[in-house]
Design a protein around this motif. Structure first.
Motif, short mmCIF file in Angstrom:
data_model
loop_
_atom_site.label_atom_id
_atom_site.label_comp_id
_atom_site.label_asym_id
_atom_site.label_seq_id
_atom_site.Cartn_x
_atom_site.Cartn_y
_atom_site.Cartn_z
N THR A 147 -32.43 2.72 -49.18
CA THR A 147 -31.63 3.91 -49.43
C THR A 147 -31.70 4.33 -50.89
O THR A 147 -31.88 3.52 -51.79
CB THR A 147 -30.16 3.66 -49.07
OG1 THR A 147 -29.64 2.64 -49.92
CG2 THR A 147 -30.01 3.24 -47.63
N GLU A 148 -31.56 5.63 -51.08
CA GLU A 148 -31.49 6.22 -52.42
C GLU A 148 -30.51 7.38 -52.35
O GLU A 148 -30.03 7.75 -51.28
CB GLU A 148 -32.87 6.67 -52.88
CG GLU A 148 -33.87 5.52 -53.04
CD GLU A 148 -35.25 6.01 -53.42
OE1 GLU A 148 -35.39 7.22 -53.71
OE2 GLU A 148 -36.19 5.19 -53.42
N LEU A 149 -30.24 7.98 -53.51
CA LEU A 149 -29.29 9.08 -53.55
C LEU A 149 -29.75 10.25 -52.69
O LEU A 149 -28.97 10.87 -51.98
CB LEU A 149 -29.09 9.54 -55.00
CG LEU A 149 -28.10 8.73 -55.83
CD1 LEU A 149 -28.14 9.18 -57.28
CD2 LEU A 149 -26.70 8.86 -55.27
N LYS A 150 -31.04 10.56 -52.75
CA LYS A 150 -31.56 11.72 -52.03
C LYS A 150 -32.70 11.28 -51.13
O LYS A 150 -33.84 11.14 -51.58
CB LYS A 150 -32.02 12.79 -53.01
CG LYS A 150 -30.89 13.33 -53.89
CD LYS A 150 -31.41 14.37 -54.88
CE LYS A 150 -30.27 14.89 -55.76
NZ LYS A 150 -30.75 15.90 -56.74
N GLY A 210 -32.70 12.76 -47.80
CA GLY A 210 -32.68 13.73 -46.71
C GLY A 210 -31.55 13.57 -45.72
O GLY A 210 -31.48 14.31 -44.74
N GLU A 211 -30.63 12.65 -45.96
CA GLU A 211 -29.50 12.47 -45.06
C GLU A 211 -28.43 13.53 -45.34
O GLU A 211 -28.23 13.95 -46.48
CB GLU A 211 -28.91 11.07 -45.22
CG GLU A 211 -29.84 9.96 -44.76
CD GLU A 211 -29.25 8.58 -44.96
OE1 GLU A 211 -29.74 7.64 -44.34
OE2 GLU A 211 -28.27 8.46 -45.74
N LYS A 212 -27.71 13.90 -44.31
CA LYS A 212 -26.59 14.83 -44.43
C LYS A 212 -25.30 14.02 -44.33
O LYS A 212 -24.89 13.62 -43.24
CB LYS A 212 -26.65 15.88 -43.31
CG LYS A 212 -27.99 16.61 -43.20
CD LYS A 212 -28.21 17.55 -44.39
CE LYS A 212 -29.42 18.45 -44.13
NZ LYS A 212 -30.71 17.77 -44.33
N ILE A 242 -21.86 6.72 -50.55
CA ILE A 242 -22.30 7.58 -51.65
C ILE A 242 -22.03 6.90 -52.99
O ILE A 242 -22.89 6.91 -53.89
CB ILE A 242 -21.58 8.94 -51.57
CG1 ILE A 242 -21.98 9.68 -50.29
CG2 ILE A 242 -21.88 9.78 -52.80
CD1 ILE A 242 -21.14 10.91 -50.00
N ARG A 275 -24.49 4.11 -53.65
CA ARG A 275 -25.79 4.63 -54.07
C ARG A 275 -25.76 5.11 -55.51
O ARG A 275 -26.72 4.89 -56.28
CB ARG A 275 -26.22 5.77 -53.15
CG ARG A 275 -26.56 5.32 -51.74
CD ARG A 275 -27.02 6.48 -50.88
NE ARG A 275 -27.30 6.04 -49.51
CZ ARG A 275 -27.71 6.83 -48.54
NH1 ARG A 275 -27.88 8.12 -48.78
NH2 ARG A 275 -27.94 6.35 -47.33
N ARG A 276 -24.70 5.76 -55.89
CA ARG A 276 -24.59 6.25 -57.28
C ARG A 276 -24.61 5.09 -58.27
O ARG A 276 -25.34 5.12 -59.27
CB ARG A 276 -23.30 7.05 -57.45
CG ARG A 276 -23.31 8.42 -56.85
CD ARG A 276 -21.93 9.05 -56.98
NE ARG A 276 -21.88 10.41 -56.44
CZ ARG A 276 -20.78 11.07 -56.15
NH1 ARG A 276 -19.60 10.49 -56.37
NH2 ARG A 276 -20.83 12.29 -55.67
N GLU A 322 -28.07 3.34 -58.33
CA GLU A 322 -29.04 4.14 -59.08
C GLU A 322 -28.76 4.08 -60.57
O GLU A 322 -29.68 3.98 -61.39
CB GLU A 322 -29.00 5.59 -58.58
CG GLU A 322 -29.98 6.51 -59.26
CD GLU A 322 -31.43 6.21 -58.92
OE1 GLU A 322 -32.32 6.65 -59.68
OE2 GLU A 322 -31.68 5.53 -57.90
#
Length: 332
Positions: free
Chosen positions: A298-301, A303-305, A314, A317-318, A321
């Motif tokens: 997983t990463e911040l972006k 493509g998940e909504k 969230i 992930r922040r 990162e």
């Protein structure tokens, strides 16, 4: 993986006396052994001479000995003996093994994944782990996915009534109030995330935003301490704990532990037996779904909504990162 962090990679009981153990962790082949005093050592599982696996060798005093030509290496990675050149000949400095700092505590093995330092930060842990009132039992499982996906599953407060409809989510509380969270930063990078949430049956009422949730003095329901420790507070004398050990970029080993205060021998055995069976069943309900997720890491972006109830994911992930970028910008 986030560099320059202490990672729980094994249970203590997985490393016996008198023989080395080879495992894959952090995407590397590693060898673990105990020296003459029982202290755990860890190094790359590859002899610098001809590339043989040291885990196929033996332990001699404080050292691990290569099975191919008998080269011996101490816990600091220094080659102490090359039989072919004789004891009277000094060992060349080039024959050095990459070793990792190790701390053994709570029946767990922590390995420093990063650059060597003169002083290392304290290991990540939770306060209850040092409370002498508690005993614990542990189960292990293997998930074929990146460790970040496994962590996020344990931070997911939306999935309970769907993935666990016949167990911990059987009340059908699909509406998620909050979640509310806070971050406690740690100078060593072992940031602590804490989350409060309240799931309700949907009767047509709007979900409460984090700032609309009533104030509480209750402990957080979920805590996560970087890089790989999770805690579910279930009561004053009952806690669930998971260490997510990265095997490589597509595999994770889980160490799921129940902490409790029941010490009567027979009662404890019964409690732990049924507790472990229940935990394993619930954990396998999660695994069935999580292994279908793409991308694995997983990463911040990606493509998940995401929705409001995904706030713990969230925030994880922040922070993840942020820690990775800080290490890239300020290499030690």
């Amino acid at each position: 993986m986030i560099p320059n962090q202490w990672y729980i990679l094994l249970q203590s009981k997985q490393i016996p006396h008198r023989r080395p153990v080879g495992v894959t962790r952090m995407g590397e082949k590693m060898v673990f052994w105990r020296d003459a005093k029982g202290k755990v050592a860890c190094a790359v599982d590859q002899c610098p001479h001809r590339g043989a696996a040291l885990s196929a060798g033996k332990v001699d005093g404080d050292c691990v000995a290569c099975p191919f030509h008998g080269f011996q290496f101490d816990p600091n990675g220094r080659c102490t003996r090359i039989p072919a050149i004789g004891r009277a000949t000094e060992v060349p400095q080039a024959f050095r093994l990459r070793a990792y700092p190790v701390v053994e505590k709570h029946g767990l093995v922590y390995v420093w994944w990063g650059e060597p330092r003169a002083e290392y930060p304290p290991i990540p842990e939770f306060d209850f782990m040092n409370d002498p009132r508690y005993v614990h039992t542990t189960i292990r499982d293997h998930w074929k996915t990146h460790y970040s996906r496994v962590i996020e599953n344990q931070l997911d407060v939306v999935h309970l009534p769907f993935v666990h409809a016949n167990t911990i989510g059987r009340a059908g509380k699909t509406l998620v109030n909050g979640p509310r969270w806070r971050v406690i930063e740690h100078p060593g990078g072992m940031d602590l995330l804490e989350f409060w949430f309240d799931n309700e049956i949907d009767r047509g009422q709007p979900a409460l935003k984090p700032n609309e949730m009533p104030p509480t003095s209750a402990p957080p329901l979920i805590q996560f301490r970087f890089p790989n420790l999770w805690h579910n507070w279930l009561g004053d004398t009952f806690h669930l704990f998971i260490a997510f050990a990265p095997v490589d970029h597509e595999n994770t080993k889980l160490y799921l532990r129940t902490y409790h205060t029941m010490r009567l021998p027979v009662a404890r055995q019964i409690f732990e037996l049924f507790g472990n069976l229940g935990n394993f069943y619930i954990e396998r309900q999660d695994r069935r779904v999580v292994l279908t997720q793409r991308a694995l890491r997983t990463e911040l972006k990606i493509g998940e909504k995401l929705i409001a109830g995904d706030a713990p994911i969230i925030e994880y992930r922040r922070r993840r990162e942020k820690l990775i970028q800080e290490e890239k910008q300020n290499p030690r």
